[in-house]
Scaffold this motif. Structure first.
Motif, PDB file in Angstrom:
ATOM      1  N   SER A  35       0.835  -1.206   0.000  1.00 33.76           N
ATOM      2  CA  SER A  35       0.000   0.000   0.000  1.00 33.76           C
ATOM      3  C   SER A  35       0.866   1.250   0.000  1.00 33.76           C
ATOM      4  CB  SER A  35      -0.937   0.003   1.216  1.00 33.76           C
ATOM      5  OG  SER A  35      -0.246   0.286   2.431  1.00 33.76           O
ATOM      6  N   SER A  43      -2.603   0.424   4.634  1.00 34.58           N
ATOM      7  CA  SER A  43      -3.605  -0.621   4.815  1.00 34.58           C
ATOM      8  C   SER A  43      -3.012  -1.964   4.453  1.00 34.58           C
ATOM      9  CB  SER A  43      -4.819  -0.343   3.916  1.00 34.58           C
ATOM     10  OG  SER A  43      -5.715  -1.440   3.910  1.00 34.58           O
ATOM     11  N   SER A  45      -5.022  -4.136   3.202  1.00 38.89           N
ATOM     12  CA  SER A  45      -5.950  -4.542   2.141  1.00 38.89           C
ATOM     13  C   SER A  45      -6.050  -3.444   1.094  1.00 38.89           C
ATOM     14  CB  SER A  45      -7.332  -4.851   2.726  1.00 38.89           C
ATOM     15  OG  SER A  45      -7.271  -5.867   3.700  1.00 38.89           O
ATOM     16  N   GLN A  47      -6.238  -1.291  -2.433  1.00 38.60           N
ATOM     17  CA  GLN A  47      -7.023  -1.468  -3.641  1.00 38.60           C
ATOM     18  C   GLN A  47      -6.189  -1.949  -4.825  1.00 38.60           C
ATOM     19  OE1 GLN A  47     -10.471  -1.045  -3.917  1.00 38.60           O
ATOM     20  NE2 GLN A  47     -10.206  -1.074  -1.696  1.00 38.60           N
ATOM     21  N   THR A  49      -4.381  -4.524  -5.235  1.00 37.40           N
ATOM     22  CA  THR A  49      -4.161  -5.964  -5.346  1.00 37.40           C
ATOM     23  C   THR A  49      -5.471  -6.718  -5.180  1.00 37.40           C
ATOM     24  OG1 THR A  49      -1.968  -5.665  -4.374  1.00 37.40           O
ATOM     25  CG2 THR A  49      -2.821  -7.914  -4.442  1.00 37.40           C
ATOM     26  N   ASP A  50      -5.636  -7.787  -5.944  1.00 38.06           N
ATOM     27  CA  ASP A  50      -6.823  -8.627  -5.790  1.00 38.06           C
ATOM     28  C   ASP A  50      -6.980  -9.065  -4.339  1.00 38.06           C
ATOM     29  OD1 ASP A  50      -8.964 -10.512  -7.005  1.00 38.06           O
ATOM     30  OD2 ASP A  50      -7.694 -11.837  -5.799  1.00 38.06           O
ATOM     31  N   PRO A  51      -8.187  -9.028  -3.791  1.00 33.10           N
ATOM     32  CA  PRO A  51      -8.387  -9.343  -2.373  1.00 33.10           C
ATOM     33  C   PRO A  51      -7.885 -10.718  -1.952  1.00 33.10           C
ATOM     34  CG  PRO A  51     -10.335  -8.274  -3.257  1.00 33.10           C
ATOM     35  CD  PRO A  51      -9.430  -8.541  -4.425  1.00 33.10           C
ATOM     36  N   ALA A  54      -4.126 -10.797  -1.915  1.00 26.74           N
ATOM     37  CA  ALA A  54      -3.690 -10.074  -0.721  1.00 26.74           C
ATOM     38  C   ALA A  54      -3.859 -10.940   0.526  1.00 26.74           C
ATOM     39  CB  ALA A  54      -4.477  -8.772  -0.577  1.00 26.74           C
ATOM     40  N   HIS A  55      -4.946 -11.688   0.589  1.00 27.90           N
ATOM     41  CA  HIS A  55      -5.183 -12.602   1.710  1.00 27.90           C
ATOM     42  C   HIS A  55      -4.072 -13.646   1.791  1.00 27.90           C
ATOM     43  CE1 HIS A  55      -7.156 -15.217   4.560  1.00 27.90           C
ATOM     44  NE2 HIS A  55      -7.356 -16.161   3.656  1.00 27.90           N
ATOM     45  N   ARG A  83      -4.954  -6.466 -10.184  1.00 31.11           N
ATOM     46  CA  ARG A  83      -6.373  -6.353  -9.860  1.00 31.11           C
ATOM     47  C   ARG A  83      -7.171  -6.561 -11.143  1.00 31.11           C
ATOM     48  NH1 ARG A  83      -8.819  -4.470  -4.596  1.00 31.11           N
ATOM     49  NH2 ARG A  83     -10.998  -4.889  -5.058  1.00 31.11           N
ATOM     50  N   HIS A  86     -12.460 -10.414  -9.971  1.00 28.12           N
ATOM     51  CA  HIS A  86     -12.239 -11.263  -8.791  1.00 28.12           C
ATOM     52  C   HIS A  86     -12.875 -12.638  -8.962  1.00 28.12           C
ATOM     53  CE1 HIS A  86     -11.355 -12.203  -4.646  1.00 28.12           C
ATOM     54  NE2 HIS A  86     -12.634 -12.431  -4.392  1.00 28.12           N
TER      55      HIS A  86
END
Length: 225
Positions: A35, A43, A45, A47, A49-51, A54-55, A83, A86
């Motif tokens: 970030s 953050s 999380s 924006q 990167t794909d969620p 990132a997880h 990104r 999804h």
């Protein structure tokens, strides 16, 4: 795609460490550093990167030891800008994670991971599904007993596509990282580093191909042939 390269953490920058941090003064996890490099608000999380990718990055970051975590620093710039759709990227990441974990995870986890590998490729459009299914197939071949159990289980208790998308991908990633971290193998941390890098490459490959025509609506199993 970012052209920033990191070989080591620059002097004065936060060191990679486990967990979430309120600011760079107290350290940074992999995604918090991303970030910062992306110019976003601090953050884990961001924006950029794909969620689900990132997880995965957060999970790997937290499972690595302090001595090994710095190895993934050079991969941080790679996730910036990754990104897209999804609905496509999440199954791609989840299959890569489950395929990496299945050969080394405990028996109970192998069954759940085999179920994920049977179902998740069916969420993908025709343009993407074959290569992801090949990854799943290779892993399933290494655990035939787990696959046999999963085929029977999926047949008895089919999962709705909505639930698979909502919970299945994230659950597969979490189970995979934990399964690798706790596996009775010589060097599980190297497997975690390799998993993160392979997942990033998979997402890069998907995003570099022409826009898929659509998402396959029917959840299908990976062929046992």
């Amino acid at each position: 795609m970012s052209t920033i390269e990191i070989q080591t953490i620059p002097e004065g920058m936060p060191r990679l460490s486990r967990g979430r941090h309120r600011s760079a003064k107290s350290g940074a996890c992999f995604m918090e550093f991303a970030s910062y490099l992306a110019g976003e608000a601090w953050s884990d999380s961001p924006q950029c990167t794909d969620p689900l990718l990132a997880h995965l990055a957060r999970a790997v970051n937290d499972q690595l030891s302090d001595a090994r975590r710095g190895e993934i620093a050079r991969d941080i710039p790679r996730v910036i800008g990754l990104r897209g759709d999804h609905r496509i990227l999440a199954p791609v990441v989840a299959v890569r994670a489950a395929a990496a974990a299945l050969p080394v995870a405990s028996d109970g986890r192998q069954r759940a991971l085999a179920g994920a590998l049977l179902a998740l490729p069916g969420l993908l459009p025709a343009e993407v599904a074959p290569r992801v299914a090949a990854t799943a197939r290779s892993a399933l071949d290494a655990a035939p007993h787990a696959e046999a159990w999963a085929i029977d289980h999926v047949r008895r208790y089919p999962v709705r596509e909505r639930e698979l998308r909502r919970y299945g991908c994230a659950a597969a990633v979490t189970l995979s990282v934990t399964g690798i971290a706790e596996a009775c193998v010589t060097d599980p941390q190297s497997l975690l580093v390799a998993l993160l890098r392979d997942a990033i490459t998979d997402v890069e490959d998907v995003l570099s191909t022409p826009e898929p025509s659509g998402v396959v609506r029917e959840v299908v199993a990976v062929s046992a042939a």
